[in-house]
Enzyme design. Structure first.
Site, PDB file in Angstrom:
ATOM      1  N   HIS A  33     -11.321  43.602  21.545  1.00 20.58           N
ATOM      2  CA  HIS A  33     -11.093  42.154  21.645  1.00 20.58           C
ATOM      3  C   HIS A  33     -10.775  41.571  20.273  1.00 20.58           C
ATOM      4  CE1 HIS A  33     -12.340  41.448  25.912  1.00 20.58           C
ATOM      5  NE2 HIS A  33     -12.597  42.729  25.730  1.00 20.58           N
ATOM      6  N   GLN A  45      -6.121  53.963  13.415  1.00 23.30           N
ATOM      7  CA  GLN A  45      -5.266  54.457  14.515  1.00 23.30           C
ATOM      8  C   GLN A  45      -3.828  53.989  14.354  1.00 23.30           C
ATOM      9  OE1 GLN A  45      -6.766  54.993  18.524  1.00 23.30           O
ATOM     10  NE2 GLN A  45      -5.271  53.527  19.254  1.00 23.30           N
ATOM     11  N   VAL A  69     -11.196  55.579  12.001  1.00 21.06           N
ATOM     12  CA  VAL A  69      -9.916  55.960  11.405  1.00 21.06           C
ATOM     13  C   VAL A  69      -8.941  54.804  11.602  1.00 21.06           C
ATOM     14  CG1 VAL A  69     -10.204  58.441  11.842  1.00 21.06           C
ATOM     15  CG2 VAL A  69      -9.087  56.995  13.569  1.00 21.06           C
ATOM     16  N   ASP A  80     -10.757  33.976  23.966  1.00 20.77           N
ATOM     17  CA  ASP A  80     -10.927  35.198  24.749  1.00 20.77           C
ATOM     18  C   ASP A  80     -11.142  34.792  26.212  1.00 20.77           C
ATOM     19  OD1 ASP A  80     -12.004  38.224  23.802  1.00 20.77           O
ATOM     20  OD2 ASP A  80     -12.461  37.641  25.859  1.00 20.77           O
ATOM     21  N   GLY A 126     -13.752  50.426  33.211  1.00 23.12           N
ATOM     22  CA  GLY A 126     -13.151  49.094  33.070  1.00 23.12           C
ATOM     23  C   GLY A 126     -11.726  49.018  33.619  1.00 23.12           C
ATOM     24  N   THR A 180      -6.705  40.359  26.633  1.00 23.85           N
ATOM     25  CA  THR A 180      -6.839  41.643  25.940  1.00 23.85           C
ATOM     26  C   THR A 180      -6.601  42.821  26.889  1.00 23.85           C
ATOM     27  OG1 THR A 180      -9.186  41.366  26.333  1.00 23.85           O
ATOM     28  CG2 THR A 180      -8.397  40.795  24.157  1.00 23.85           C
ATOM     29  N   ASN A 224      -5.271  48.021  23.885  1.00 24.66           N
ATOM     30  CA  ASN A 224      -4.693  48.026  22.524  1.00 24.66           C
ATOM     31  C   ASN A 224      -4.084  49.389  22.214  1.00 24.66           C
ATOM     32  OD1 ASN A 224      -5.568  45.350  21.297  1.00 24.66           O
ATOM     33  ND2 ASN A 224      -7.472  46.151  22.151  1.00 24.66           N
ATOM     34  N   GLU A 278      -0.274  50.130  21.174  1.00 25.82           N
ATOM     35  CA  GLU A 278       0.027  50.781  19.890  1.00 25.82           C
ATOM     36  C   GLU A 278       0.888  52.033  20.126  1.00 25.82           C
ATOM     37  OE1 GLU A 278      -3.967  51.233  18.393  1.00 25.82           O
ATOM     38  OE2 GLU A 278      -4.197  49.059  18.277  1.00 25.82           O
ATOM     39  N   GLN A 305      -9.184  50.548  32.672  1.00 29.15           N
ATOM     40  CA  GLN A 305      -8.365  51.668  32.185  1.00 29.15           C
ATOM     41  C   GLN A 305      -7.564  52.406  33.248  1.00 29.15           C
ATOM     42  OE1 GLN A 305     -11.433  53.737  30.004  1.00 29.15           O
ATOM     43  NE2 GLN A 305     -11.809  51.943  28.719  1.00 29.15           N
TER      44      GLN A 305
HETATM   45  N1  UDP Z   1      -9.407  51.987  16.676  1.00 27.08           N
HETATM   46  C1  UDP Z   1      -9.156  52.414  15.407  1.00 27.08           C
HETATM   47  N2  UDP Z   1      -9.882  53.429  14.898  1.00 27.08           N
HETATM   48  C2  UDP Z   1     -10.842  54.074  15.603  1.00 27.08           C
HETATM   49  C3  UDP Z   1     -11.078  53.663  16.941  1.00 27.08           C
HETATM   50  C4  UDP Z   1     -10.334  52.611  17.442  1.00 27.08           C
HETATM   51  O1  UDP Z   1      -8.283  51.866  14.702  1.00 27.08           O
HETATM   52  O2  UDP Z   1     -11.462  54.993  15.076  1.00 27.08           O
HETATM   53  C5  UDP Z   1      -8.683  50.796  17.177  1.00 27.08           C
HETATM   54  C6  UDP Z   1      -7.522  51.110  18.080  1.00 27.08           C
HETATM   55  O3  UDP Z   1      -6.362  51.297  17.299  1.00 27.08           O
HETATM   56  C7  UDP Z   1      -7.468  49.868  18.943  1.00 27.08           C
HETATM   57  C8  UDP Z   1      -8.899  49.419  19.032  1.00 27.08           C
HETATM   58  O4  UDP Z   1      -9.590  50.027  17.950  1.00 27.08           O
HETATM   59  O5  UDP Z   1      -6.713  48.846  18.295  1.00 27.08           O
HETATM   60  C9  UDP Z   1      -9.557  49.864  20.334  1.00 27.08           C
HETATM   61  O6  UDP Z   1      -9.114  49.065  21.367  1.00 27.08           O
HETATM   62  P1  UDP Z   1      -8.724  49.637  22.771  1.00 27.08           P
HETATM   63  O7  UDP Z   1      -8.342  48.470  23.612  1.00 27.08           O
HETATM   64  O8  UDP Z   1      -7.711  50.693  22.658  1.00 27.08           O
HETATM   65  O9  UDP Z   1     -10.037  50.325  23.315  1.00 27.08           O
HETATM   66  P2  UDP Z   1     -11.589  49.889  23.344  1.00 27.08           P
HETATM   67  O10 UDP Z   1     -12.152  50.320  22.055  1.00 27.08           O
HETATM   68  O11 UDP Z   1     -11.645  48.413  23.561  1.00 27.08           O
HETATM   69  O12 UDP Z   1     -12.123  50.673  24.490  1.00 27.08           O
END
Ligand code: UDP
Length: 465
Positions: A24, A342, A340, A119, A380, A142, A361, A365, A382
């Site tokens: 979010h 991503q 990390v 949100d 959720g 989101t 997200n 990406e 997904q």
């Molecule tokens: N992310 C990241 N590094 C990590 C884990 C997640 O940068 O080690 C980022 C990922 O790029 C995304 C967000 O965290 O932007 C996760 O959002 P997403 O909607 O994909 O999944 P959620 O974590 O909400 O299940």
């Protein structure tokens, strides 16, 4: 549109307010960053204290990069849930229960606010505050438009016709294809209230009252769904659905030690595995996944989580994976426990595929960089997002793998699917095409860029009335 760090009283002033969780926070930060290239004053409101270390670290780094964005820390009253629930949803509830404290904090902002981007999980409590300030509320969504189409039909889900009728295995979405019951998040179908269900139920009723729903998606990716909404077929009372995605990353890097390794790997040779910021698998599933990656024969970069909340994720790699696995794979794989970047990984030329839980997200990406996905949705929204991934050509999805924890997916199934992901050229071509379309949407004068510019323009006009 010129860039500006100073604020004037005629300038629109937008406050953005995400709920807990990186899934979010991230799109809100990205939109806040995008707004800095317009003549707009931006305030980011965050509920404090944050739940995860990832959120607090990211917020701190974000304000270091964007000092022109105003920071408003909103201190929430702790909420002790009477029943056990997901810590992120408890945080959402605490934020909602504290929102009566918000009006005095934002009514005195200078220049005065002209809009709030909220949100979805806060909408019902934000709207009356925005109404008092005589400004519009926009929801920054989101999730996918497809999941929104389920939310928009939420009351039907609780009808005995759906929840008690085993034979009725789908839900009808006006103007769109049916959604199978097997894709509906189980808490929405279970009797008794989870905070996820009650938050969704209490906020979806307010969607009709906002000025627009900003969507992190783009026309090409979800055109049928976006059109069905915007001609009033899905829910005639809804405001415009405004696709502004894929909301572009803003270039934040937090000490990521996976990249030097990745930089040394051949082009498209590495499969990247991550289930987002808040999803941990069972130990058995982790071991089977490791063996499946080994079996696939491909290089891998695997981000491993042992616990939903990062502050509580204390087990080391050796406790989650066997020594023999780590030894066997040390020359072809890197397993990382920790945060990390991503966004940097997905644009690295070495990455040839992405095994993902399909958090929205992550989907956007991967779309932006045309990286093919193996969808492994776990909870959720997904499974519904995975459907969008599959339909768009960005990825493949093995439906039979079910929800997270429902059954153990064995190493052979995983290895075989990873091979398809990494070796099928037709499939790779389709994902590259999605990437081309995604970049077209966000480039100057692309569809998504124009939509955001129009929203800001409408606030400008309002300010000059
Ligand atoms: N992310 C990241 N590094 C990590 C884990 C997640 O940068 O080690 C980022 C990922 O790029 C995304 C967000 O965290 O932007 C996760 O959002 P997403 O909607 O994909 O999944 P959620 O974590 O909400 O299940």
């Amino acid at each position: 549109m010129s860039s500006s760090s100073s604020s004037s009283s005629s300038q629109p002033h937008i406050a953005l307010f995400p709920t807990a969780g990186m899934g979010h926070l991230t799109p809100f930060l990205r939109v806040a960053a995008m707004l800095t290239s317009y003549d707009v004053t931006v305030t980011l409101i965050t509920a404090q204290p944050t739940l995860s270390a990832a959120e607090s670290n990211t917020i701190a780094s974000f304000f270091a990069i964007y000092p022109q964005i105003k920071r408003l820390d909103f201190h929430i009253i702790p909420f002790n849930s009477p029943t056990p629930d997901d810590p992120f949803f408890i945080h959402w509830e605490a934020t909602n229960r504290s929102l009566h404290l918000l009006h005095p904090l934002i009514s005195s902002l200078s220049p005065p606010l002209t809009a709030i981007f909220s949100d979805f999980a806060l909408a019902t409590n934000i709207i009356p505050i925005a109404d008092r300030l005589q400004i519009p509320t926009f929801i920054l969504l989101t999730t996918s438009a497809r999941f929104l189409s389920l939310m928009a039909n939420y009351p039907f889900l609780t009808s005995p016709e759906i929840s008690n009728n085993e034979a009725k295995n789908y839900i009808r979405i006006p103007g769109l294809t049916d959604i199978p019951k097997s894709s509906i998040p189980p808490p929405l179908l279970r009797p008794g209230k989870s905070l996820f269900t009650s938050t969704l139920a209490s906020n979806i009723v307010s969607f009709s009252k906002v000025k627009g729903i900003l969507l992190n998606s783009f026309e090409y990716f979800e055109s049928e769904t976006i059109t069905a909404f915007n001609i009033g077929e899905v829910q005639s009372s809804f405001p415009p659905i405004l696709p502004i995605g894929p909301i572009a990353p803003y270039g934040l890097v937090q000490g990521d030690h996976s990249l030097p390794w990745l930089n040394e790997q051949p082009a498209k040779s590495v499969v990247y595995i991550s289930f987002g910021s808040r999803t941990a698998m069972s130990k058995d599933q982790i071991r089977a996944l490791g063996d499946g990656l080994d079996r696939s024969g491909h290089r891998f970069l695997w981000i491993l989580k042992g616990n939903k909340v990062d502050k509580e994720d204390k087990e080391g790699l050796e406790e989650l994976l066997s020594d023999s696995f780590l030894e066997r794979t040390k020359n072809k794989g890197l397993v990382v426990k920790g945060w990390v970047s991503q966004e940097d990984i997905l644009q690295n030329p070495a990455v040839g595929g992405f095994v993902s839980h399909c958090g929205w997200n992550s989907v956007m990406e991967a779309a932006l960089h045309g990286v093919p996905m193996l969808a492994w949705p776990l909870h959720g929204d997904q499974r519904i997002n995975a459907e969008v991934v599959e339909k768009s050509g960005l990825g493949l999805w093995e439906r039979e793998w079910g929800w997270g924890g429902e059954k153990l997916i064995n190493e052979q199934e995983i290895g075989d699917k990873v091979k398809v992901l990494m070796e099928d050229d037709i499939f790779r071509g389709k994902a590259l095409n999605v990437g081309k379309e995604a970049r077209k949407a966000v480039e100057k004068d692309g569809g998504s860029e124009k939509v955001l510019a129009q929203v800001i323009n409408s606030l400008n006009l309002k300010g000059r009335e």
